[in-house]
Design a protein around this motif. Structure first.
Motif, mmCIF file in Angstrom:
data_model
loop_
_atom_site.group_PDB
_atom_site.id
_atom_site.type_symbol
_atom_site.label_atom_id
_atom_site.label_comp_id
_atom_site.label_asym_id
_atom_site.label_seq_id
_atom_site.Cartn_x
_atom_site.Cartn_y
_atom_site.Cartn_z
ATOM 1 N N CYS A 39 2.383 2.376 8.284
ATOM 2 C CA CYS A 39 2.587 2.583 6.860
ATOM 3 C C CYS A 39 3.986 3.169 6.621
ATOM 4 C CB CYS A 39 1.521 3.514 6.298
ATOM 5 S SG CYS A 39 1.601 3.629 4.515
ATOM 6 N N CYS A 55 0.035 5.710 0.455
ATOM 7 C CA CYS A 55 -0.922 6.823 0.540
ATOM 8 C C CYS A 55 -0.668 7.805 -0.610
ATOM 9 C CB CYS A 55 -0.825 7.498 1.898
ATOM 10 S SG CYS A 55 -0.982 6.333 3.256
ATOM 11 N N CYS A 94 5.033 4.152 3.523
ATOM 12 C CA CYS A 94 5.037 4.702 2.161
ATOM 13 C C CYS A 94 5.745 6.066 2.165
ATOM 14 C CB CYS A 94 3.608 4.828 1.643
ATOM 15 S SG CYS A 94 2.755 6.303 2.182
ATOM 16 N N CYS A 133 3.886 8.837 4.151
ATOM 17 C CA CYS A 133 3.923 8.709 5.614
ATOM 18 C C CYS A 133 5.328 8.936 6.163
ATOM 19 C CB CYS A 133 3.379 7.351 6.036
ATOM 20 S SG CYS A 133 1.602 7.235 5.772
ATOM 21 N N HIS A 156 0.821 -1.204 0.000
ATOM 22 C CA HIS A 156 0.000 0.000 0.000
ATOM 23 C C HIS A 156 0.860 1.261 0.000
ATOM 24 C CE1 HIS A 156 -2.891 3.037 1.108
ATOM 25 N NE2 HIS A 156 -2.050 3.415 2.057
HETATM 26 ZN ZN LIG Z 1 1.233 5.812 3.917
#
Ligand SMILES: [Zn+2]
Length: 323
Positions: free
Chosen positions: A173, A115, A175, A178, A113
């Protein structure tokens, strides 16, 4: 003239070993926004997700495919059944993406995943059950990890610590969004996302009340905020641009005396949908068809946002009055 050495095109993606996350999927070369990176059919597909059904489907696989499934797990687990079930729960791609079923993929199930996703997943459709097209939704640099957005609805615009709780209380998270530095970019990013969420809520409120002009204003403001995030949330910009157009049609019907830029929003939505290919363009075509037929209650925005009977009733009255 000296001849330039021409290399054969590198594959669009490759699997890369990481010390702690197992294999991840990275771009094999620079990829332009809108390019189809690959298509993949599932190794294990099921329309039912009881434990018995998952294991039954697994047991039907040949040895090579069983190994492929088991290779998705990085957690040591002796019992293959337990391993299959636990990784199916963690790594299946859900029904909205693969047409009614849930499935495991050799490559796609390793895509994590983000964001600020750089790929978008769309069902290929037709006879190919569970087959998914993976397309770049922003420019991707060679070596970047490919990541998709798996958050439902508006969750993407919740604060950092809240938005990924749907993946589990302890999920952290990692990513690029983040991991933005605190106090600087991170704060700005969070603030924009908060504004998007507020406009999203207000769009729904005015839609439910049947005030389409106010709903349109908030939807346009939401799109403007999303534009501040650039391509970070590009697929959301595509769907919100479609919504702006739909709301503009409704607002125009309700308030013909107000100058509403329906045509501009229609064209803007078309251009954005075109970037992401057939699956998105068909959403644009569907909206256009609804407009032609004057069957406005069929708009996605009406179905998604009007939580009472008022909006539908108002639209029906307006349509009848026009006829
Ligand atoms: Zn994220």
């Amino acid at each position: 003239m000296p001849q330039k050495k021409r290399n054969k095109a590198a594959p669009a993606y490759r699997l890369q070993d990481t010390p702690d996350k197992g294999k991840v999927v990275v771009a094999g070369r620079n990829i332009k926004q809108g390019t189809v990176i690959f298509e993949e059919s599932p190794i294990l597909y099921t329309s039912d997700i009881t434990d018995e059904d998952i294991l039954e489907q697994f047991n039907k696989l040949n040895l090579k495919d069983k190994d492929k499934v088991l290779s998705l797990s990085t957690i040591p687990e002796e019992d293959p059944s337990k391993k299959v079930l636990s990784l199916f729960r963690r790594r299946n791609i859900n029904k909205s993406k693969c047409k009614g079923g849930q499935a495991l993929y050799f490559v796609l199930s390793r895509v994590k995943h983000s964001c600020g996703a750089n790929i978008i997943l769309s069902p290929v459709g037709g006879k190919s059950v569970g087959k998914i097209e993976i397309r770049a939704c922003r420019d991707i640099k060679k070596g970047d990890e490919l990541r998709a957005d798996y958050l439902p609805g508006i969750n993407l615009f919740e604060p950092k610590r809240e938005r990924t709780k749907v993946f589990g209380e302890r999920f952290l998270c990692d990513c690029p969004v983040c991991l933005l530095p605190e106090k600087t970019e991170s704060e700005t990013n969070e603030k924009i996302r908060k504004n998007i969420k507020e406009h999203y809520r207000n769009t729904s409120i005015y839609m439910t009340l049947g005030d389409f002009l106010q709903a349109l204003d908030h939807c346009k403001a939401m799109l403007a905020e999303m534009e501040l995030l650039g391509d970070e949330v590009f697929p959301k910009r595509v769907s919100v641009s479609l919504e702006c157009w739909q709301l503009a049609v409704l607002a125009n019907l309700q308030r013909p005396e107000v100058d509403i830029d329906v045509e501009i929003l229609r064209e803007k939505a078309r251009q954005l949908c075109c970037v992401l290919g057939k699956a998105q363009l068909s959403k644009w075509e569907r909206t256009d068809e609804i407009v032609q037929k004057g069957n406005f209650v069929e708009f996605d925005t009406v179905k998604l946002r009007s939580s009472g009977p008022w909006a539908v009733q108002i639209i029906e009255n307006l349509t009848q009055a026009k006829v």
